[in-house]
Scaffold this active site. Sequence first.
Site, PDB file in Angstrom:
ATOM      1  N   ASN A  48       0.949  -1.259  -0.022  1.00 35.37           N
ATOM      2  CA  ASN A  48       0.153   0.230  -0.243  1.00 35.37           C
ATOM      3  C   ASN A  48       0.583   1.159   0.069  1.00 35.37           C
ATOM      4  O   ASN A  48       2.157   1.190   0.483  1.00 35.37           O
ATOM      5  CB  ASN A  48      -1.050  -0.032   1.381  1.00 35.37           C
ATOM      6  CG  ASN A  48      -0.009   0.258   2.345  1.00 35.37           C
ATOM      7  OD1 ASN A  48       0.362   1.392   2.919  1.00 35.37           O
ATOM      8  ND2 ASN A  48       0.215  -0.696   3.420  1.00 35.37           N
TER       9      ASN A  48
ATOM     10  N   LYS B 276       0.383   1.104  16.482  1.00 36.98           N
ATOM     11  CA  LYS B 276       0.919   2.315  15.989  1.00 36.98           C
ATOM     12  C   LYS B 276      -0.470   3.166  15.312  1.00 36.98           C
ATOM     13  O   LYS B 276      -1.290   2.606  14.859  1.00 36.98           O
ATOM     14  CB  LYS B 276       1.718   1.931  14.544  1.00 36.98           C
ATOM     15  CG  LYS B 276       2.110   3.144  14.072  1.00 36.98           C
ATOM     16  CD  LYS B 276       3.323   2.616  13.148  1.00 36.98           C
ATOM     17  CE  LYS B 276       2.894   2.686  11.621  1.00 36.98           C
ATOM     18  NZ  LYS B 276       3.991   2.116  10.796  1.00 36.98           N
TER      19      LYS B 276
ATOM     20  N   LYS C 123      -1.627   7.094  13.582  1.00 38.43           N
ATOM     21  CA  LYS C 123      -1.257   8.368  12.691  1.00 38.43           C
ATOM     22  C   LYS C 123      -1.051   9.695  13.511  1.00 38.43           C
ATOM     23  O   LYS C 123      -2.016   9.766  14.425  1.00 38.43           O
ATOM     24  CB  LYS C 123      -2.202   8.382  11.481  1.00 38.43           C
ATOM     25  CG  LYS C 123      -1.960   7.142  10.698  1.00 38.43           C
ATOM     26  CD  LYS C 123      -0.560   6.961  10.000  1.00 38.43           C
ATOM     27  CE  LYS C 123      -0.520   5.609   9.084  1.00 38.43           C
ATOM     28  NZ  LYS C 123       0.739   5.347   8.600  1.00 38.43           N
TER      29      LYS C 123
ATOM     30  N   ASP D 219       3.017   7.722  13.699  1.00 39.30           N
ATOM     31  CA  ASP D 219       3.670   8.026  12.320  1.00 39.30           C
ATOM     32  C   ASP D 219       3.141   9.257  11.742  1.00 39.30           C
ATOM     33  O   ASP D 219       2.085   9.570  11.612  1.00 39.30           O
ATOM     34  CB  ASP D 219       3.147   6.748  11.663  1.00 39.30           C
ATOM     35  CG  ASP D 219       3.650   6.624  10.176  1.00 39.30           C
ATOM     36  OD1 ASP D 219       4.455   7.394   9.876  1.00 39.30           O
ATOM     37  OD2 ASP D 219       3.249   5.689   9.337  1.00 39.30           O
TER      38      ASP D 219
ATOM     39  N   GLU E  29       7.695   8.017  14.002  1.00 42.05           N
ATOM     40  CA  GLU E  29       8.026   7.466  12.530  1.00 42.05           C
ATOM     41  C   GLU E  29       7.875   8.711  11.488  1.00 42.05           C
ATOM     42  O   GLU E  29       7.013   9.312  11.738  1.00 42.05           O
ATOM     43  CB  GLU E  29       7.227   6.394  12.313  1.00 42.05           C
ATOM     44  CG  GLU E  29       7.204   5.738  10.798  1.00 42.05           C
ATOM     45  CD  GLU E  29       6.258   4.760  10.598  1.00 42.05           C
ATOM     46  OE1 GLU E  29       5.958   3.948  11.667  1.00 42.05           O
ATOM     47  OE2 GLU E  29       6.054   4.467   9.399  1.00 42.05           O
TER      48      GLU E  29
ATOM     49  N   GLU F 285      10.393   3.875   4.897  1.00 41.41           N
ATOM     50  CA  GLU F 285       9.542   3.062   3.945  1.00 41.41           C
ATOM     51  C   GLU F 285       9.468   3.878   2.651  1.00 41.41           C
ATOM     52  O   GLU F 285       8.857   3.204   1.469  1.00 41.41           O
ATOM     53  CB  GLU F 285       8.203   3.243   4.522  1.00 41.41           C
ATOM     54  CG  GLU F 285       7.290   4.447   4.735  1.00 41.41           C
ATOM     55  CD  GLU F 285       5.915   4.339   5.249  1.00 41.41           C
ATOM     56  OE1 GLU F 285       5.892   4.240   6.578  1.00 41.41           O
ATOM     57  OE2 GLU F 285       4.860   4.617   4.531  1.00 41.41           O
TER      58      GLU F 285
ATOM     59  N   ASP G  38      10.890  -1.263   2.460  1.00 40.76           N
ATOM     60  CA  ASP G  38       9.938  -2.373   2.471  1.00 40.76           C
ATOM     61  C   ASP G  38      10.455  -2.787   0.733  1.00 40.76           C
ATOM     62  O   ASP G  38      10.143  -2.238  -0.150  1.00 40.76           O
ATOM     63  CB  ASP G  38       8.482  -1.527   2.350  1.00 40.76           C
ATOM     64  CG  ASP G  38       7.315  -2.536   1.598  1.00 40.76           C
ATOM     65  OD1 ASP G  38       7.799  -3.571   1.277  1.00 40.76           O
ATOM     66  OD2 ASP G  38       6.138  -1.984   1.623  1.00 40.76           O
TER      67      ASP G  38
ATOM     68  N   HIS H 278       8.067  -1.852   6.527  1.00 38.92           N
ATOM     69  CA  HIS H 278       6.632  -1.328   6.293  1.00 38.92           C
ATOM     70  C   HIS H 278       6.001  -2.365   5.098  1.00 38.92           C
ATOM     71  O   HIS H 278       6.687  -3.116   4.520  1.00 38.92           O
ATOM     72  CB  HIS H 278       6.837   0.021   5.434  1.00 38.92           C
ATOM     73  CG  HIS H 278       5.631   0.385   4.424  1.00 38.92           C
ATOM     74  ND1 HIS H 278       5.488   0.100   3.417  1.00 38.92           N
ATOM     75  CD2 HIS H 278       4.843   1.100   5.139  1.00 38.92           C
ATOM     76  CE1 HIS H 278       4.106   0.855   3.132  1.00 38.92           C
ATOM     77  NE2 HIS H 278       3.807   1.297   4.036  1.00 38.92           N
TER      78      HIS H 278
ATOM     79  N   GLU I 253       5.733  -4.926  10.043  1.00 38.39           N
ATOM     80  CA  GLU I 253       4.547  -4.462  10.253  1.00 38.39           C
ATOM     81  C   GLU I 253       3.022  -5.386   9.861  1.00 38.39           C
ATOM     82  O   GLU I 253       3.457  -6.430   9.140  1.00 38.39           O
ATOM     83  CB  GLU I 253       4.461  -3.211   9.238  1.00 38.39           C
ATOM     84  CG  GLU I 253       3.171  -2.494   9.387  1.00 38.39           C
ATOM     85  CD  GLU I 253       3.143  -1.107   8.891  1.00 38.39           C
ATOM     86  OE1 GLU I 253       3.963  -0.787   7.824  1.00 38.39           O
ATOM     87  OE2 GLU I 253       2.543  -0.001   9.147  1.00 38.39           O
TER      88      GLU I 253
HETATM   89  O1  LIG Z   1      -0.282   5.164   6.010  1.00 40.31           O
HETATM   90  C1  LIG Z   1       0.596   4.647   5.218  1.00 40.31           C
HETATM   91  O2  LIG Z   1       1.008   5.224   4.146  1.00 40.31           O
HETATM   92  C2  LIG Z   1       1.377   3.471   5.718  1.00 40.31           C
HETATM   93  C3  LIG Z   1       2.444   3.766   6.587  1.00 40.31           C
HETATM   94  O3  LIG Z   1       3.026   4.604   6.805  1.00 40.31           O
HETATM   95  C4  LIG Z   1       2.887   2.572   7.426  1.00 40.31           C
HETATM   96  O4  LIG Z   1       2.399   1.637   7.436  1.00 40.31           O
HETATM   97  O5  LIG Z   1       3.862   3.269   8.346  1.00 40.31           O
HETATM   98 MG   LIG Z   2       4.517   4.816   7.983  1.00 44.47          MG
END
Ligand SMILES: O=C([O-])CC(=O)C(=O)O
Ligand SMILES: [Mg+2]
Length: 387
Positions: free
Chosen positions: A53, A180, A182, A211, A237, A263, A290, A320, A339
Amino acid sequence: MRIVDVCEVTKPISSPIRNAYIDFSKMTASLVAVVTDVERDGRRVVGYGFNSNGRYGQGGLIRERFRDRILQADPQGVLDETGDNLCPHKLWAAMMANEKPGGHGERSVAVGTLDMAIWDATAKIAGKPLFRLLAERKGRTADPRVFVYAAGGYYYPGKDDGALRAEMRGYLDRGYTVVKMKIGGAPIDEDRRRIEAVLEEIGSQAQLAVDANGRFDLETGIAYARMLRQYPLFWYEEVGDPLDYALQAALSEFYPGPMATGENLFSHQDARNLLRYGGMRPDRDWLQFDCALSYGLVEYLRTLDVLQQFGWSPSRCIPHGGHQMSLNIAAGLGLGGNESYPDLFQPYGGFPDGVRVEGGYITMPELPGIGFEGKSDLIKVMRDLAE
Ligand SMILES: O=C([O-])CC(=O)C(=O)O
Ligand SMILES: [Mg+2]
């Protein structure tokens, strides 16, 4: 033996979630199959792969360039020294013929996706799980127990702190010990409130990683560092732009805890620049390259060589992407874990059916190849492509 076909289809993996940089409403992924003329257990060997992704499907590049280079390569010239199996390194070189260095862009995603399928086929032809094949080739002992953490905590329309807490509680109930979420997609005070809500929910049962998805400039990254360092986080992150190594280096003056990034670095040369200039600390920081986004495992092996040159252990890598390819690399080559997205990006992410997380670890089943055949929803879409 030879590769007789390479197939690609671009599939939606859309969802209404949002991180600090992008939403996933139009997200896609390439699914590929590398079809061989080899039979194992009465079945034609087909290797499968897909990209992680966050980057979109790569059907154009795969169909217009890389597929033809695989199919037009001299079949004898891409076998290993025994002549009985494919050589992923020679196939990688065939794919990258006539490609200039640098400017890695997204061709690394196209090649990484095909490389996954080539390794899947190679391990199936060898009749072993990929993690066992990798460990054997490196002369090490595989460890089928792999640490995994639960990634989620996205911004989502209408999601309040109660829903965020319930999501995290769900991960703990499923056996995870690190979760984790955001940050950076809301004002700092709101993110602080969300973080405190999650910390209260998980208590001493788990640790929290956050993150920022590369959203912050140096000033904002430092403001968050000052706030975040009050909490016992698992990591902070991707604070700033993935290629801004000076920003990453400056942050370590303000953030003594572990940080993670990588990542969105797609080559061993970019990984080397991170280690040269990013001020990353091998005793506490984490590297998230990744392979499915960055030219595959052939390139990831080069990245691991770079790590070694700079005095980093592979155990500082937690890739990742949440796919079984990195689980195999972790189990075979001693990475620190992988992950996992327990509720997202299905059917591509996750584990073979019946694999459970216990105390933050899974145990790899003994399936030939990467193990896709053990995940019924995933192998169904794969076989629709090529069998
Ligand atoms: O939300 C995303 O792009 C995925 C991401 O950063 C992660 O899994 O660390
Ligand atoms: Mg990330």
